[in-house]
Design a protein around this motif. Structure first.
Motif, PDB file in Angstrom:
ATOM      1  N   PRO A 182       3.134 -19.943  26.881  1.00  8.91           N
ATOM      2  CA  PRO A 182       1.727 -19.669  27.403  1.00  8.91           C
ATOM      3  C   PRO A 182       0.778 -20.481  26.722  1.00  8.91           C
ATOM      4  O   PRO A 182       0.786 -20.543  25.656  1.00  8.91           O
ATOM      5  CB  PRO A 182       1.668 -18.260  27.510  1.00  8.91           C
ATOM      6  N   ALA A 183      -0.329 -20.922  27.511  1.00  8.28           N
ATOM      7  CA  ALA A 183      -1.280 -21.497  27.082  1.00  8.28           C
ATOM      8  C   ALA A 183      -2.634 -21.397  27.828  1.00  8.28           C
ATOM      9  O   ALA A 183      -2.689 -21.040  28.953  1.00  8.28           O
ATOM     10  CB  ALA A 183      -1.032 -23.125  26.628  1.00  8.28           C
ATOM     11  N   ALA A 184      -3.528 -21.615  27.021  1.00  8.68           N
ATOM     12  CA  ALA A 184      -5.101 -21.391  27.639  1.00  8.68           C
ATOM     13  C   ALA A 184      -6.157 -22.239  27.066  1.00  8.68           C
ATOM     14  O   ALA A 184      -6.089 -22.717  25.606  1.00  8.68           O
ATOM     15  CB  ALA A 184      -5.637 -20.028  27.533  1.00  8.68           C
ATOM     16  N   GLU A 185      -6.857 -22.702  27.659  1.00 15.21           N
ATOM     17  CA  GLU A 185      -8.186 -23.792  27.338  1.00 15.21           C
ATOM     18  C   GLU A 185      -9.527 -23.349  27.981  1.00 15.21           C
ATOM     19  O   GLU A 185      -9.529 -23.182  29.213  1.00 15.21           O
ATOM     20  CB  GLU A 185      -7.564 -25.026  27.506  1.00 15.21           C
ATOM     21  N   MET A 186     -10.504 -23.637  27.273  1.00 18.44           N
ATOM     22  CA  MET A 186     -11.698 -23.374  27.874  1.00 18.44           C
ATOM     23  C   MET A 186     -12.530 -24.956  27.728  1.00 18.44           C
ATOM     24  O   MET A 186     -12.407 -25.138  26.336  1.00 18.44           O
ATOM     25  CB  MET A 186     -12.637 -22.349  27.441  1.00 18.44           C
ATOM     26  N   ALA A 187     -13.172 -25.382  28.250  1.00 15.86           N
ATOM     27  CA  ALA A 187     -13.966 -26.705  28.111  1.00 15.86           C
ATOM     28  C   ALA A 187     -15.369 -26.859  28.818  1.00 15.86           C
ATOM     29  O   ALA A 187     -15.569 -26.237  30.094  1.00 15.86           O
ATOM     30  CB  ALA A 187     -13.176 -27.970  28.485  1.00 15.86           C
ATOM     31  N   ARG A 188     -16.282 -27.454  28.246  1.00 15.88           N
ATOM     32  CA  ARG A 188     -17.751 -27.447  28.691  1.00 15.88           C
ATOM     33  C   ARG A 188     -18.056 -29.039  28.694  1.00 15.88           C
ATOM     34  O   ARG A 188     -18.000 -29.571  27.577  1.00 15.88           O
ATOM     35  CB  ARG A 188     -18.694 -26.538  27.982  1.00 15.88           C
ATOM     36  N   TRP A 189     -18.493 -29.496  29.722  1.00 14.21           N
ATOM     37  CA  TRP A 189     -18.851 -30.677  29.944  1.00 14.21           C
ATOM     38  C   TRP A 189     -20.219 -30.860  30.159  1.00 14.21           C
ATOM     39  O   TRP A 189     -20.788 -30.326  31.146  1.00 14.21           O
ATOM     40  CB  TRP A 189     -18.032 -31.747  31.282  1.00 14.21           C
ATOM     41  N   ARG A 190     -20.885 -31.931  29.673  1.00 14.48           N
ATOM     42  CA  ARG A 190     -22.187 -32.087  29.683  1.00 14.48           C
ATOM     43  C   ARG A 190     -22.613 -33.639  29.848  1.00 14.48           C
ATOM     44  O   ARG A 190     -22.190 -34.405  28.975  1.00 14.48           O
ATOM     45  CB  ARG A 190     -23.182 -31.476  28.592  1.00 14.48           C
ATOM     46  N   PHE A 191     -23.466 -33.906  30.700  1.00  9.19           N
ATOM     47  CA  PHE A 191     -24.051 -35.368  31.020  1.00  9.19           C
ATOM     48  C   PHE A 191     -25.387 -35.467  30.931  1.00  9.19           C
ATOM     49  O   PHE A 191     -25.992 -35.008  31.475  1.00  9.19           O
ATOM     50  CB  PHE A 191     -23.397 -35.780  32.532  1.00  9.19           C
TER      51      PHE A 191
END
Length: 415
Positions: A182-191
């Motif tokens: 099992p795996a989990a990921e969080m990401a925030r993208w800003r332009f």
């Protein structure tokens, strides 16, 4: 090849792993040993040992000519100087692992200074062995740029800067021949804002929060021969959608099955095929066939032929466009002409079919040679050619038709 970092800037989940070297816990991959990736005793930098930590500093300096740095028509070429210092570090413990990577890439265009940019990346990851199981955790920060020479990009006057902050964790549990991860990921993208035809255009509508959870199940038929099943759920939120503009927020469900098979070190096949359902908050749902495939053939110890193929649903850069189906393929040949000299050639195709209509097609061709002078120094010469055709995503403009060539001479020093 020189375009690899720019290709990685495409807003997809693969971007993070592509920008980092192999061997950092939490982001590392195991593509098999090839002519280019295998260790060469006597020609590899030894690294600096600090207790059980091995630190590998390096710096690259490149000089070359870019035939169209802005990716526009008519093309305006420029000489460039690129400098890339980096530090890779990791432990040599028999159990557990800790590693990291920090890199800066400064590119100065002498004739078109508006295209100059500085990219950076940093990662820290670790793994803990618990019996036969392994838990890993990694965090990363990227500061990159997207230019108009990429499939699906905006027709900008200069590169658009963006940042990604991400954290991921996984737990690989072994049960005999079975491995459940099992795996989990969080990401925030800003332009940052873009410049289009001389006007400043906000890109805040592209800012997003991405959360992903998934499970990978492997069954070992024999050592290095496994059946694989992958399930993922990906949620995307767009907190800065302009008033009156439909949100690109979505919830993805993906299921893939396939095989990871290595035969006597002569060839390796990794193939996953499945389906994806993307349900949008404001657009019609979209179902697509998706795939991830890699074939590596080593006809001799001197040559590796590697092909990759992928199909996925990606996020569009244009307002009012929910996304596009992205299909890409690439063939790479690496040949060890002499122990100290490796030759490379590659060719690739990319196609974007936008969900609101319109399409875009690109191609890449690359040639390269790397001379390993000694353990501390390498010299490489590369030539890359990229072409782009098509120009609309629905009613919105994309970057479009252009040809982009890049020739570089690079000297790398590493300890």
């Amino acid at each position: 090849m020189a375009f690899s970092v720019f290709a990685a800037a495409r807003a997809g989940a693969q971007a993070i792993a592509t920008l980092f070297p192999e061997g950092v816990p939490g982001f590392d991959v195991s593509p098999g040993v090839t002519v280019r990736s295998r260790l060469r005793p006597g020609l590899e930098p030894p690294g600096l040992r600090i207790g059980s930590l091995i630190v590998r500093p390096a710096v690259e300096t490149s000089v070359g000519y870019d035939g169209n740095p802005s990716g526009t028509v008519p093309a305006e070429g420029s000489w460039l100087v690129r400098t890339q210092p980096s530090v890779l570090f990791g432990t040599d413990w028999s159990r557990h692992a800790l590693g990291g990577f920090v890199s800066l890439t400064d590119t100065r265009y002498l004739d078109t200074p508006a295209q100059s940019r500085t990219d950076g990346s940093a990662l820290l990851g670790g793994a803990v062995d618990l019996g036969r199981d392994r838990w890993s955790l990694a965090v990363a920060h990227l500061a990159q740029h997207q230019d108009a020479s990429q499939v699906g990009a905006l027709p900008t006057d200069r590169p658009v800067s963006f940042t990604i902050d991400t954290a991921r964790t996984s737990y690989a549990a072994s049960f005999g021949r079975w491995t459940l991860t099992p795996a989990a990921e969080m990401a925030r993208w800003r332009f940052d804002a873009a410049s289009v035809a001389g006007a400043t255009v906000s890109q805040a509508y592209r800012d997003r929060l991405v959360s992903q959870g998934g499970v990978t199940l492997r069954y070992a038929l024999a050592p290095r021969r496994e059946l694989v099943a992958v399930g993922r759920v990906v949620g995307q939120g767009y907190p800065d959608t302009p008033i009156g503009q439909p949100s690109q927020a979505s919830l993805d469900t993906q299921l893939l099955v396939g095989i990871d098979y290595e035969a006597d070190a002569l060839w390796r096949l990794r193939l996953l095929v499945g389906g994806e359902t993307r349900r949008f908050a404001a657009y019609r749902s979209h179902d697509a066939l998706i795939a991830e495939a890699e074939v590596a053939w080593m006809p001799s110890g001197l040559t590796t032929i590697r092909g990759t193929l992928g199909r996925s649903v990606e996020d569009a850069a244009q307002e009012g466009v929910s996304g596009y189906t992205y299909t890409s393929g690439r063939l790479t040949i690496d040949h060890e002409y002499m122990r100290e000299l490796v030759l490379s050639a590659s060719a690739g195709l990319q196609h974007a079919a936008f969900l609101q209509g319109g399409s875009q097609t690109g191609y890449t061709i690359g040639l390269g040679a790397t001379w390993m002078v000694n353990r501390l120094m390498r010299v490489s010469a590369t030539y890359d050619l990229r072409g782009l055709s098509g120009g609309h995503a629905g009613t919105q403009a994309t970057a479009g038709p252009s040809t982009h060539s890049l020739a570089l001479l690079t000297v790398r020093f590493g300890l």
